[in-house]
Design an enzyme around this catalytic site. Sequence first.
Site, PDB file in Angstrom:
ATOM      1  CG  HIS A 257      -0.410   0.231   2.522  1.00  0.00           C
ATOM      2  ND1 HIS A 257      -1.202   0.373   3.641  1.00  0.00           N
ATOM      3  CD2 HIS A 257       0.878   0.326   2.963  1.00  0.00           C
ATOM      4  CE1 HIS A 257      -0.431   0.566   4.699  1.00  0.00           C
ATOM      5  NE2 HIS A 257       0.820   0.534   4.323  1.00  0.00           N
ATOM      6  CD  GLU A 286      -0.901  -3.847   1.943  1.00  0.00           C
ATOM      7  OE1 GLU A 286      -1.530  -2.885   2.409  1.00  0.00           O
ATOM      8  OE2 GLU A 286       0.256  -3.781   1.511  1.00  0.00           O
ATOM      9  CD  GLU A 318      -4.600   0.912   2.836  1.00  0.00           C
ATOM     10  OE1 GLU A 318      -4.466  -0.213   2.291  1.00  0.00           O
ATOM     11  OE2 GLU A 318      -3.934   1.251   3.833  1.00  0.00           O
TER      12      GLU A 318
END
Length: 352
Positions: A257, A286, A318
């Site tokens: 990310h 993640e 993200e």
Amino acid sequence: MGDMEVTVKEEARAEIKIWNYVLGYAKIAVVKCAIELGIADTIENYGSPMPLSELATALRCEPSRLHRIMSFMVHDRIFKQEPINQHTVGFSSTPLSRLLIKRGEKSMAAFILLMSSPTCLAPWHSLSARVLETGNNISPFEVANGKDIWSYAEANPDFRELFSNAMGCDARLTVQATIEGCPEVFDGVESLVDVGGGNGTALSLLVKAFPWIRGINFDLPHVVAVAAKSDSIENVGGDMFMSIPNADAVFLMWVLHDWDDEECIKILKKCREAIPEDKGKVIIVEAVLEEDKEGDELGGVGLMLDTALMAITNKGKERTLKEWSYVLRQSGFTRFNVKPTRAVQFVIEAYP
């Protein structure tokens, strides 16, 4: 009449909410104050409801000012008040306050101290400029501090320690959630390389939970130079864009990310080269943003993390499930599955 009543209530709620934006910084400031003073540690160690007078003495604080801080935190349900006798009340711990204990097993104190530091707060003042810019990948962090976050950490030992401690405390919570929620992910994995493993916190928890695993903690040379040494973990310095040590599986937690799609694909291709074609896999931990899902508290945390990455990293973000699918397919992975945990992160298993 009914519609008017709804409108009045909505306007009243909006006014309350706008005051929370006006003074939103107060929450992080008070919590940072509590961590620095050691309030959670002191109350937890006391073992029973602690009177203000004794708390003030133990912390060497001015009682009336401490009372104002405690009133704020009781209202926010960080601590609770309980009667001691007919005339006195005391402060007690809660599950939330235990996350503020400096060396608590599930502490998030170090992460709060990192994100509330002047170094990490300054970039937020340039967020609107970042949104307006096109074709410029200089982060607000770099604008505020003169270097990107990785170069800044390398040049500033105090910040590097703050950053490392924060990543370690997050690792303890996230890895535990992964171990409890997805233990099957590590079945048959005899060797595991943690890419961007930092001080080795995550990998040490994994090899403790799954003792058959031989671990390789892989990060930049100056990072692994100060990582703890262990019989079951080898610390290896290097550059993940150049090559990654071979293992049955590659573990990536909160690494991808930090980078844009092009760089993610480069990293993932190096990961694919490091694992066996027949039985290897890449384990990614993640956030996975879910589109059009209102009212989801963990999803809201994911969106806040995404905004933080815009402020602190040059290209980080993200990703949604569709975006994860894109970078994995482009990296040569033929299939993957996604598993939720009780944390904000998901576990993604990707196979050649």
